[in-house]
Design an enzyme around this catalytic site. Structure first.
Site, PDB file in Angstrom:
ATOM      1  N   HIS A 248      16.517 -30.248  20.641  1.00 34.24           N
ATOM      2  CA  HIS A 248      17.773 -30.462  21.357  1.00 34.24           C
ATOM      3  C   HIS A 248      18.007 -31.930  21.696  1.00 34.24           C
ATOM      4  O   HIS A 248      19.091 -32.289  22.178  1.00 34.24           O
ATOM      5  CB  HIS A 248      17.832 -29.598  22.628  1.00 34.24           C
ATOM      6  CG  HIS A 248      17.046 -30.121  23.784  1.00 34.24           C
ATOM      7  ND1 HIS A 248      15.744 -29.744  24.041  1.00 34.24           N
ATOM      8  CD2 HIS A 248      17.374 -30.994  24.765  1.00 34.24           C
ATOM      9  CE1 HIS A 248      15.312 -30.356  25.127  1.00 34.24           C
ATOM     10  NE2 HIS A 248      16.278 -31.127  25.591  1.00 34.24           N
ATOM     11  N   ASP A 303      12.302 -25.282  19.340  1.00 37.63           N
ATOM     12  CA  ASP A 303      12.854 -26.541  19.848  1.00 37.63           C
ATOM     13  C   ASP A 303      11.975 -27.742  19.509  1.00 37.63           C
ATOM     14  O   ASP A 303      11.612 -28.524  20.383  1.00 37.63           O
ATOM     15  CB  ASP A 303      13.066 -26.454  21.363  1.00 37.63           C
ATOM     16  CG  ASP A 303      13.971 -27.572  21.881  1.00 37.63           C
ATOM     17  OD1 ASP A 303      14.920 -27.936  21.175  1.00 37.63           O
ATOM     18  OD2 ASP A 303      13.712 -28.084  22.985  1.00 37.63           O
ATOM     19  N   SER A 376      12.525 -34.372  28.335  1.00 40.81           N
ATOM     20  CA  SER A 376      12.624 -33.474  27.183  1.00 40.81           C
ATOM     21  C   SER A 376      11.925 -34.071  25.965  1.00 40.81           C
ATOM     22  O   SER A 376      12.051 -35.262  25.682  1.00 40.81           O
ATOM     23  CB  SER A 376      14.090 -33.216  26.841  1.00 40.81           C
ATOM     24  OG  SER A 376      14.706 -32.411  27.806  1.00 40.81           O
TER      25      SER A 376
END
Length: 607
Positions: A248, A303, A376
């Site tokens: 992402h 992811d 992230s």
């Protein structure tokens, strides 16, 4: 990415040169490109929406341009041999600026520099060594909203530079890296500085994790968004510059050349966790970086994104390569290393076992430290200092007890990682961190040679413990019937199995979805039609693949008697086949998880 109208305050489109001048002459000679001032309120609303959509945080606004050294800027003669080109860029309220070149090639003995007009921040010179096959160049950010790009070259190289330098993106920064640019965050501009509960990697809590700390970096993509990522080792341990982050975070094949990784962005001392200093500006610097990459693999399922940097990080940066564990072994604790809000590197601790699901590893509540937007893509390590996932999503922050989800490394392994991190096909499912300056010969485990020079050959070398050649089955805790040569002898009946920790061993031409398999050698006690299935099992492995081969020799012929993927109705994705059998004959049964799924189930054989 939005296109900004830019105002050309001065335009000198010079085919030749102005008269001989000195570099320190007035900036009045240098044309200026001004990009639109930043609408901070609108940007905040857009960023709130991006956060709700789970997109990577943004720190700069791209402005599309078409600028070459032939159409813009000012050329000067420095002396009888050297020439200089300069162009100035401004954005009224930007705290940083960075640049993307769609075409970039400098000849030998030329260099490009980028610096702010105040003289407080300058990027190291770019030279022909920064050229890569993509032809693109994306720069680190420079402090402030008034920046100059300068190229110096031999006069006989001017024509080439006019043809081979094309700037297409001017990116105005409005948040992130605040302290490095001497700026405080703008009011209500989230993410702001990272929370005070975070723990600097310079703190004593991080002792023993130095090698893992060295493999983590903060990244920029497209000159606009930021995340965290990490260098990753491979089974050859040869220093190939593989780098992982979260899917992402938005890196795809088209924008992989725009990746910029900043190394060793850390506070120089430990700010006491919970103190005002820990929640304030640090003293990290952004002068060590790598730019450009090639996309290798990725999946939204777990992811993850894997790229290969255009070149290994400068050896002087001391960057290591993170170890990893692609088995499904359950960790007993976890450690996260990350860049919250693009601030200096921090470390977080979970002293309890994380929760596991097919695609994710979940830290239920950090015991010390936390994560924030910007974290992230950062790695999660198990108690053995091996990566078991990269940060996907979650609500953890200072002041709450919310959880974080990490894309599970073992799931990503069969979604594209294995092809790159085990390109030699060793079957290993874990490797340790390769320290900075590491690499070199690796024990091959089956050639009768002491490859790594430690005096231990093949399976006598502990490095070969995970190798199938040494009975490791590819990883710790592998089932006894992981390999075809160790197939479990069975007749008719029901036989429990668990493929956790197994690897694919043998052909899968009859069903390419076969993965993480175990083996049975079935000898028929009566002739007829045998039904072989995993239907009706209440185990955790509810998505199986089943292949049956004639004969009991390994490896079996790629031509199978029968195969099935989703032939059962209970569980929905279990498998069933029917094959004619002859009493006394042996048949090899390969049963595994679809695309690497693992767990326990039952194999039923009846005639």
């Amino acid at each position: 990415m939005r296109t900004s109208q830019f105002i050309l305050l001065f335009l000198c489109s010079l085919i030749g040169f102005s008269g001989t001048v000195h570099a320190q002459d007035s900036l009045k000679l240098v044309p200026t490109i001004s990009v639109d001032s930043l609408d901070l309120l609108a940007l905040q609303m857009e960023d709130d929406l991006r956060d709700q959509q789970g997109l990577a945080p943004r720190y700069a606004v791209p402005n599309l341009v078409e600028i070459t050294a032939a159409t813009h800027g000012h050329w000067e003669k420095l002396d009888d041999k050297l020439a200089m080109w300069r162009l100035r860029f401004t954005c009224k309220n930007a705290i940083s600026m960075n640049f993307g070149f769609q075409r970039w090639l400098l000849p030998i003995d030329s260099e490009m520099m980028i610096y702010n007009v105040e003289g407080t921040h300058r990027i190291r010179p770019f030279t022909i060594d920064d050229y890569n096959d993509s032809g693109e160049l994306w720069t680190p950010a420079v402090a402030g909203g008034d920046v100059i790009i300068e190229i110096r070259c031999p006069q006989n190289a001017v024509t080439l530079i006019k043809e081979e330098i094309k700037l297409t993106s001017v990116n105005a920064g409005y948040r992130g890296f605040h302290e490095a640019f001497g700026q405080q965050p703008l009011p209500n501009n989230i993410p702001s500085l990272s929370g005070s509960c975070n723990i600097d990697v310079a703190c004593p809590e991080s002792v023993g994790w130095e090698n893992e700390i060295d493999c983590v970096g903060v990244i920029s993509t497209g000159g606009s968004t930021f995340c965290t990522g990490f260098m990753v080792n491979n089974t050859s341990q040869d220093g190939t510059p593989y780098f992982m982050t979260a899917d992402h975070c938005g890196i795809v094949s088209g924008n992989a050349p725009s990746l910029v990784v900043y190394w060793n962005y850390e506070n120089s001392f430990c700010r006491t966790p919970g103190s005002a200093a820990s929640g304030g500006p640090g003293d990290g610097v952004l002068n060590q970086f790598s730019t450009g990459s090639i996309y290798r693999a990725g999946s939204a399922t777990s992811d993850f994104t894997l790229v290969e940097l255009n070149s290994p990080p400068n050896a002087a940066f001391g960057v290591s390569f993170c170890g990893w564990d692609a088995s499904t072994s359950a960790p007993t604790s976890a450690v996260g290393i990350h860049h919250p809000a693009t601030d200096e590197k921090r470390i977080s601790f979970e002293n309890q076992p994380p929760s596991l699901s097919t695609n994710f590893v979940t830290v239920n509540d950090w015991d010390a430290g936390t994560t924030e937007p910007g974290s992230s893509g950062s790695p999660l390590f198990d108690q053995n200092h091996r990566v078991i996932g990269q940060l996907c999503c979650g609500g953890a922050a200072c002041g709450n007890n919310l959880s974080d989800d990490y894309g599970r490394f073992s799931r990503s392994w069969n979604l594209g990682l294995a092809a790159w991190l085990d390109s030699a096909g060793t079957g290993q499912l874990f490797v340790d961190t390769l320290p900075a300056g590491g690499g070199g010969p690796v024990e091959q485990c089956s050639n009768g040679t002491d490859d790594d020079g430690d005096g231990l050959v093949d399976c006598n070398d502990p490095d070969c413990a995970p190798s199938p050649a040494c009975g490791g089955g590819g990883g710790p805790g592998a089932p006894a019937n992981d390999l075809c040569s160790d197939a479990q002898a069975v007749g008719e009946g029901v036989f429990a199995f668990d493929n956790t920790g197994s690897v694919l061993d043998g052909p899968n031409a009859c069903d390419t979805n076969m993965g993480t398999d175990v083996w049975f050698a079935y000898t028929a006690t009566t002739s007829g039609t045998a039904t072989i299935e995993t239907c009706g099992s209440a185990g955790s492995l509810d998505d199986t693949v089943l292949i049956v081969y004639d004969g009991g020799s390994c490896p079996p012929s790629p031509t199978c008697l029968a195969s099935d993927d989703d032939g059962c109705t209970t569980p929905n994705f279990s498998s069933t086949v029917s094959v004619p059998v002859v009493a006394g004959n042996t048949y090899l049964i390969q049963v595994g998880g679809w695309n690497g799924a693992t767990g326990n189930s039952d194999l039923s054989i009846s005639v």
